[in-house]
Design an enzyme around this catalytic site. Sequence first.
Site, PDB file in Angstrom:
ATOM      1  CB  SER A 132      -0.906   0.035   1.233  1.00  0.00           C
ATOM      2  OG  SER A 132      -1.602   1.271   1.263  1.00  0.00           O
ATOM      3  CE  LYS A 186      -3.027  -2.310  -0.231  1.00  0.00           C
ATOM      4  NZ  LYS A 186      -3.868  -2.045  -1.323  1.00  0.00           N
ATOM      5  CG  HIS A 189      -4.853  -0.739   3.849  1.00  0.00           C
ATOM      6  ND1 HIS A 189      -5.113  -0.180   2.609  1.00  0.00           N
ATOM      7  CD2 HIS A 189      -4.035   0.137   4.480  1.00  0.00           C
ATOM      8  CE1 HIS A 189      -4.479   0.978   2.505  1.00  0.00           C
ATOM      9  NE2 HIS A 189      -3.816   1.186   3.631  1.00  0.00           N
ATOM     10  CG  ASN A 190      -7.270  -1.453  -0.492  1.00  0.00           C
ATOM     11  OD1 ASN A 190      -6.266  -1.257   0.187  1.00  0.00           O
ATOM     12  ND2 ASN A 190      -7.237  -1.505  -1.801  1.00  0.00           N
ATOM     13  CD  GLU A 193      -7.508   3.219  -0.007  1.00  0.00           C
ATOM     14  OE1 GLU A 193      -6.468   2.598   0.285  1.00  0.00           O
ATOM     15  OE2 GLU A 193      -7.893   3.339  -1.185  1.00  0.00           O
TER      16      GLU A 193
HETATM   17  C1  6PG Z   1      -3.190   1.457  -1.605  1.00  0.00           C
HETATM   18  C2  6PG Z   1      -4.517   1.625  -2.297  1.00  0.00           C
HETATM   19  C3  6PG Z   1      -4.527   1.019  -3.647  1.00  0.00           C
HETATM   20  C4  6PG Z   1      -5.865   1.101  -4.347  1.00  0.00           C
HETATM   21  C5  6PG Z   1      -6.316   2.481  -4.622  1.00  0.00           C
HETATM   22  C6  6PG Z   1      -7.543   2.582  -5.511  1.00  0.00           C
HETATM   23  O1  6PG Z   1      -3.234   0.923  -0.517  1.00  0.00           O
HETATM   24  O2  6PG Z   1      -2.171   1.877  -2.138  1.00  0.00           O
HETATM   25  O3  6PG Z   1      -5.503   0.982  -1.536  1.00  0.00           O
HETATM   26  O4  6PG Z   1      -4.158  -0.327  -3.510  1.00  0.00           O
HETATM   27  O5  6PG Z   1      -5.747   0.447  -5.532  1.00  0.00           O
HETATM   28  O6  6PG Z   1      -6.577   3.162  -3.452  1.00  0.00           O
HETATM   29  O7  6PG Z   1      -8.583   1.782  -5.103  1.00  0.00           O
HETATM   30  P1  6PG Z   1     -10.021   1.969  -5.734  1.00  0.00           P
HETATM   31  O8  6PG Z   1      -9.809   2.188  -7.207  1.00  0.00           O
HETATM   32  O9  6PG Z   1     -10.803   0.736  -5.469  1.00  0.00           O
HETATM   33  O10 6PG Z   1     -10.584   3.199  -5.085  1.00  0.00           O
END
Ligand code: 6PG
Length: 478
Positions: A132, A186, A189-190, A193
């Site tokens: 990430s 991960k 994490h997303n 996010e």
């Molecule tokens: C990271 C992000 C990355 C992710 C983007 C876009 O941890 O660097 O999570 O892996 O691909 O944030 O995600 P979306 O296109 O689903 O918003």
Amino acid sequence: MTSQPADIGVLGLGTMGANLALNIAEEGFAVALHNRTTEKAFDLREDNAALADNLLPTETIEDFVAGLKSPRVVLFMVNAGAPVDEQIDLVMPLLSPGDIMIDAGNADFNDTVRRTKRVEGSGIHFVGMGVSGGELGARHGPSIMVGGEESVWRQLRPILEPVAAQYHGEPCVAWLGTDGAGHFVKTIHNGIEYADMQMIAEVYGILRDGLDLKPDAMAAIFADWNTRGLSSYLIEITAAVLAETDPDTGRPMVDVILDEAGQKGTGRWAVIEAQKLGIGATTLEAAVSARGVSSRRTERQSAAGLYKHVAPAASGFAGESAGLSELEDALETAKIIAYAQGYATMAEASTVFGWNLPLGDIARIWRAGCIIRSRFLDDIAKAFETGGTVVNLLQAPSFVERVARGQAALRQVVSKAALAGIPVPALSAALAYFDDYRRSRGTANLIQGQRDLFGAHTFHRLDKDGTFHHQWPAIQDS
Ligand code: 6PG
């Protein structure tokens, strides 16, 4: 093909792969490079002359593998799904027992478990690794979540530690568990996010539509919040996005961007896995659903026309002067609840999949490098250090105090937003979860009564042990 043997090979030189390769090269490792469009590998060396000695582009996949030191380490950074399997099909026949394949893309952890099984018995190792930090993170130090065999992690550690982000000298990389553990973490994490970003966007909606503020004023507010409890990369970039001007029109950049959010699927995976595990990750769900609603812009516009006569009951935020600190507290409290849901999902997965996920270490390796990096993650790390078994962050003593303090603000903001007709799906999901989670006598007794009436599904009683069925009156359709 150059004769210098490479320490690692990076296959797939898109934005993330290329930047990670440069990062590894900069740390002094020789990196073999390969890409389906082979010029990309040669261009990468040409464009980065200072690192040229450590960048070893190759024409063919055979040259790429042959140029690696034994045991060979091949890192795939290709799009999730079929492309990973296609690359494994190409590389695996060229490898020998002891060699290591790393999938560093955003894989579905179920695929990682399947791929781990696929290599079983071959002597070749498979590592699912979450990375990430976006483009800059990959280049200068991402947060790295490693799955697979622990012995393989020990082999990879000398390369991964210097490449990872450093938090006060501690590398943001850890081995988290076997097979899919790294990619699962991960994915969560997303999901977090998504929830974090959605809650910030909801507060932006209140500032814009409830308090009538302009983007530059909002930028200053987020920049101020970034100096306290909310301090994080996402709040920092929010201030930066809001402060930007569109060079074509001179208008605030955020005002000319279409209100449709894209998604590549990891947030959705997080929600699906939470549901499968029976964890209510409702703030993550709200965030994923809100992206879905955002993408139906034409539909929303026609609905806006149909309901234009529906006036909000009251403009809950109008004339509020004390509103900003209330908003700040509400956002911080909701954020704690979102993280509690993400962590609860990981805790359950850890048990179900037998990973023994080090939840405190996960907070530690998220403190720098990754998209959700924040001051607050250090508090989570400490809660796990000092809290013994933390069943849910909402039960960790330091968070009990914070949530008890902040919940009134969250309640005010959610109710004012409801009255003003400003949607806050993630903030209200956080509040509802909190109220549901802290209620010792819930309402599922009624659901059990309904289930037993229509399907003899039985129920348990408060006053007696055992399983019961009641002879309910027969209900005929009238
Ligand atoms: C990271 C992000 C990355 C992710 C983007 C876009 O941890 O660097 O999570 O892996 O691909 O944030 O995600 P979306 O296109 O689903 O918003």
